[in-house]
Design an enzyme around this catalytic site. Structure first.
Site, PDB file in Angstrom:
ATOM      1  N   GLU A 173     -20.971  18.419 -28.038  1.00 24.29           N
ATOM      2  CA  GLU A 173     -19.539  18.322 -28.341  1.00 24.29           C
ATOM      3  C   GLU A 173     -19.338  18.944 -29.713  1.00 24.29           C
ATOM      4  O   GLU A 173     -19.583  18.302 -30.734  1.00 24.29           O
ATOM      5  CB  GLU A 173     -19.100  16.846 -28.342  1.00 24.29           C
ATOM      6  N   CYS A 207     -11.621  17.443 -34.797  1.00 20.14           N
ATOM      7  CA  CYS A 207     -12.163  18.626 -34.109  1.00 20.14           C
ATOM      8  C   CYS A 207     -11.139  19.330 -33.228  1.00 20.14           C
ATOM      9  O   CYS A 207     -11.219  20.533 -33.032  1.00 20.14           O
ATOM     10  CB  CYS A 207     -13.384  18.239 -33.294  1.00 20.14           C
TER      11      CYS A 207
END
Ligand code: NAD
Length: 429
Positions: A173, A207
């Site tokens: 991720e 993010c």
């Protein structure tokens, strides 16, 4: 002379034209593949007989989702609790044992996790280990059955290389730069409220935050005052005193962000205070694609505006960069949003909103290309931490039928086999 270069270039070029995406194209190609198998039946049989030769009739087939075994979860500092607990839930639900490695940078959360969490879990199955890059490097030398990593693309490569030593499967991720296209049909204030909230949330250390805006010169002129309105409304006239604006995690990241304030033209904000690690909510206008702020993930409260002349130019700019974790498009015309979606690629996409898509457990979350691989959230977490074991249970007492598959292959047996396998025309032996 590289023997593969020309072929790879040709195929990449075709993919970039969007040729493989329409359903019609896919159906035609699959039908054509079917014709290849049919038309070349004899040649293929002869070839397989020359190389190998074997047959299969299924009795009962199913997928058994079973735990991988020992899982390693490595978390970053920006949402240090959430990004540890969310994958942990999936790993436990799937039946794994887990080693948790929190970020050493968010040291307060690391401490609570290390001291308290083990008291709540079976310590023979779950452990929290501590350390920075060096210790994590040492940890990664061990063989795990699955590694789930959340963090930067740079460290993602280190993790993947270490996993490759043991052929351990990974979920990565990662991060990157998330483009946000705003077309001329938009109401600037509506877009500004939305983008400012998602960009400055957690001081920009998210993010999936919109990393930069792509819009026309005219829209830039209209967005700047609208963004100023939104920032003042959210954080007051002096955002430094606002209890609703976070601070930069550490000195290293503060210095890095300070260095980016010189890009483009400061249209809003631009102030910083090293003692507090404070960076004002900032908007940089007229930013060029070649400038430093457009080379790396910003991960801070800075929003560059890059002007584009058309939707085509926008798509072209997005597609020549690494594939983002998230992509945003704002337009009152649904056709425009759909076009951006159809002509680009990213881990996730949201039209006319910020990162709300990641709050839905019905949607898988993850990146593509340099923004990561693998998916989780909701049921997808369970699947990620499960080995999908393909099983076949053949009934005993089928020997008479099975006898058919044993050589020698008489013409009669071949006829019978054809009939038996008739319902599985795609079985390639
Ligand atoms: P990072 O890659 O520096 O660190 C992540 C983890 O890796 C930490 O636990 C750290 O201790 C460890 N680590 C650091 N250097 C290492 C090394 N050399 N060898 C082995 N392990 C090492 O990331 P970060 O700064 O903590 O987090 C920010 C990054 O994470 C951003 O790029 C952001 O986009 C990304 N991120 C992605 C998601 C997502 O869900 N895709 C979520 C949050 C953050």
């Amino acid at each position: 002379m590289d023997p593969f270069e020309e072929t790879l270039r040709r195929l990449k070029e075709s993919f970039n034209t969007g040729k493989t995406k329409p359903a019609k194209f896919r159906a035609e190609q699959l039908q054509s593949l079917g014709r290849f198998l049919q038309d070349n039946n004899k040649q293929l049989h002869d070839a397989l007989a020359g190389d190998l030769g074997k047959l299969t009739k299924l009795s009962s087939a199913f997928i058994r989702k079973e735990p991988f075994g020992l899982v390693l979860i490595i978390a970053p500092w920006n949402y240090p609790l959430n990004l540890m607990i969310m994958p942990l839930v999936g790993a436990i639900a799937a039946g794994n044992c887990v080693v948790l490695k929190p970020s050493e940078i968010s040291k307060n959360t690391e401490k609570v996790l290390a001291e308290r969490l083990p008291q709540y879990l079976d310590q023979s199955c779950f452990a929290v280990v501590l350390g920075g890059p060096e210790e994590t490097g040492q940890l990664l030398k061990h063989k795990f059955d699955y590694i789930f990593f959340t963090g930067s693309p740079r460290v993602g490569k280190i993790v993947m290389a270490a996993a490759a030593e043991h052929l351990t499967p990974v979920t990565l991720e990662l991060g990157g730069k998330n483009p946000c296209y705003v077309d001329d049909s938009c109401d600037p204030q509506t877009v500004a409220n939305c983008v400012a909230w998602f960009r400055y949330f957690n001081a920009g250390q998210t993010c999936v935050a919109p990393d930069y805006i792509l819009c026309s010169q005219e829209m830039q002129e209209r967005l700047v005052p609208a963004l100023q309105n939104a920032i003042t409304r959210f954080y007051g006239d002096n955002p430094q005193t606002s209890p609703n604006l976070g601070r930069i995690i550490n000195q290293k990241h503060f210095k890095r962000l300070q260095g980016l304030l010189g890009c483009g033209r400061v249209a809003i904000g631009g102030q910083s205070d090293e003692g507090e690690r404070y960076i004002a909510p900032t908007v940089l206008a007229d930013v060029q694609e070649t400038e430093a702020v457009m080379q790396e993930e910003i991960f801070g409260p800075i929003l560059p505006l890059v002007t584009v002349r058309s939707l085509d130019e926008t798509v072209e700019l997005i597609n020549r960069r690494e594939k983002p974790l998230a992509l945003y498009a704002f337009s009152k015309r649904s056709q425009v949003v759909k076009q951006v979606l159809a002509r680009t690629s990213s881990g996730s996409f949201c039209g006319n909103d910020g990162f709300m898509h990641m709050t839905l457990s019905s949607l898988p979350f993850g990146g593509v290309g340099s923004s990561g691989m693998g998916r989780y959230h909701g049921k997808f977490s369970f699947d990620t931490f499960s080995n999908q074991r393909a099983c076949l249970l053949s009934c005993p007492g089928m020997e008479e039928l099975n006898d058919l598959r044993y050589p020698p292959y008489s013409p009669r047996n071949q006829q019978l086999l054809k009939w038996v396998l008739g319902s599985q025309s795609c079985t390639i032996l």
